[in-house]
Scaffold this active site. Structure first.
Site: not given
Length: 415
Positions: A188-190, A193, A220
């Protein structure tokens, strides 16, 4: 106490020095107030593509990810090192009036501001779009939060684990008989981003036409849920609720992991032509031509008996022998690599996708961008910065402050 890895004793990575790299976004100036993984990953993507990124960090503390360990390498967390290449670190206390004033001086020259704070915190610090937009009408203001700036959950904190749970990916990851699992990387972070980098680049292109900045709001939860679109639309189209199936996809037959005589192998027979080529390679072309298995729908109906046939055959030879046979017949297949296998992948090392770069304290490993532009794929211009290593240069050369003014700011605790 921080546990050091002691340099790079495990694998000899190719050495890459700073160079021009990809310059598609050369001229774009980004002020990055984000911490942890999602925001910094997005700004690293922009930096890899040529943007100048100033990473603003709290004096003496810095990005949260700097402290995520052990392990540590030369005092830095590998998590931090993984998402902060090609940036300049400026220590600045935004709770200090002079710190906010310096930020606004930077914004007067910048194109993009990236933050990963909730709307309430942004407003408290005076860095929300409602305040900055009128002052800097060309500014692209990008927020990356757990649930967006305006939804019912907009006030809630979030981490990758939480967003994955909301999205449905954890419920569908793992074997049927086991508990839900998160993805083995901060997905989810990547993904969020990447969405920041994509949206900022689009807004930057639009500004060339309109002259106007934009407010970007990345969630996110939304990014991770969009990642689930093929599975979610299948449910919305059929009311057929999928369950965890491990490496055994519930739509494509056959698409899963098999044992060989030694190691496991992944195999994807995703269309009719591949299906026929597979059985020809196995020396049993009659199975590929059997009308009983003519379509994917037919093969789904007989999945268990097909899996049993394939499993029996693949157990007869070692993995690498099968990979050679399958590659020679253009059949999608591959190993189930561990990270130590990935780190020794000859192709990745030859392409310098995995490499080491020098910092003031010693060499650090890096994972490249993996995108080739005009035949070039190396993006390394600057190693991930130590906390505040560019403060003096930014204040004196970009903001034209005198040594006395800089010292006054230090004495006041603003930088």
């Amino acid at each position: 106490m921080q546990k050091e890895s002691g340099g790079l004793p495990f694998i000899e990575l190719p050495k890459v020095d700073g160079q021009e790299g990809i310059s598609l976004l050369k001229g774009m100036q980004v002020i990055d107030l984000s911490t942890s993984i999602a925001g910094p990953y997005g700004t690293q993507l922009l930096a890899d593509l040529g943007a100048t990124v100033i990473k603003v960090e709290k004096p003496g503390v810095g990005d949260d990810a700097r402290h995520w360990g052990p392990p540590f390498i030369h005092g830095e967390s590998p998590w931090y090192l993984s998402v902060n290449r090609n940036k300049h670190s400026l220590m600045l206390d935004l709770t200090h009036q002079k710190g906010l004033e310096l930020l606004e001086r930077l914004l007067s020259q910048a194109d993009v501001l990236v933050v990963n704070m909730t709307a309430r915190v942004q407003k408290k610090l005076g860095i929300d779009y409602a305040r900055l937009g009128p002052k800097f009408p060309r500014l692209i203001h990008a927020s990356l939060t757990g649930f967006g700036l305006r939804g019912k959950r907009s006030h809630l904190p979030c981490y990758d684990l939480i967003a994955e749970g909301y999205s449905g990916v954890m419920d569908l990851t793992g074997e049927a008989e086991n508990d839900p699992q998160k993805v083995g990387t901060p997905a989810a972070d990547l993904l969020a981003g990447q969405d920041v980098a994509m949206a900022v680049t689009a807004a930057y292109a639009a500004r060339e036409r309109t002259g106007k900045g934009a407010e970007i709001d990345v969630s996110m939860q939304a990014s991770m849920t969009r990642f689930m679109a093929p599975r979610l639309l299948s449910y919305l189209s059929s009311d057929e609720l999928p369950g965890r199936s491990g490496g055994k996809d519930s739509v494509i037959a056959i698409y899963q992991v098999f044992d060989t005589a030694d190691k496991q192998i992944s195999l994807g027979l995703g269309n009719d032509a591949i299906w026929r080529r597979f059985w020809a390679a196995m020396g049993k072309p009659e199975v590929g031509e059997n009308p009983r298995y003519a379509s994917n729908a037919d093969r789904r109906s007989h999945r268990d008996e097909i899996v049993a046939m394939i499993a029996d055959i693949l157990r007869s030879k070692p993995r690498d022998e099968w990979l050679g046979i399958l590659a020679g017949n253009r059949i999608p297949a591959g190993p189930i690599n561990r990270l130590d296998d990935v780190a020794r992948d000859e192709d990745l090392l030859e392409q310098q996708f995995l490499y080491q770069a020098q910092t003031a304290n010693g060499p650090v490993p890096q994972v490249g961008l993996g995108i080739t532009i005009d035949g070039g794929a190396v993006v390394h211009r600057k190693s991930p910065p130590s906390l505040g290593e560019d403060t003096e240069n930014i204040l004196s050369n970009m903001l034209k402050l005198s040594p006395d003014e800089i010292q006054q700011l230090r004495d006041a605790g603003a930088v």
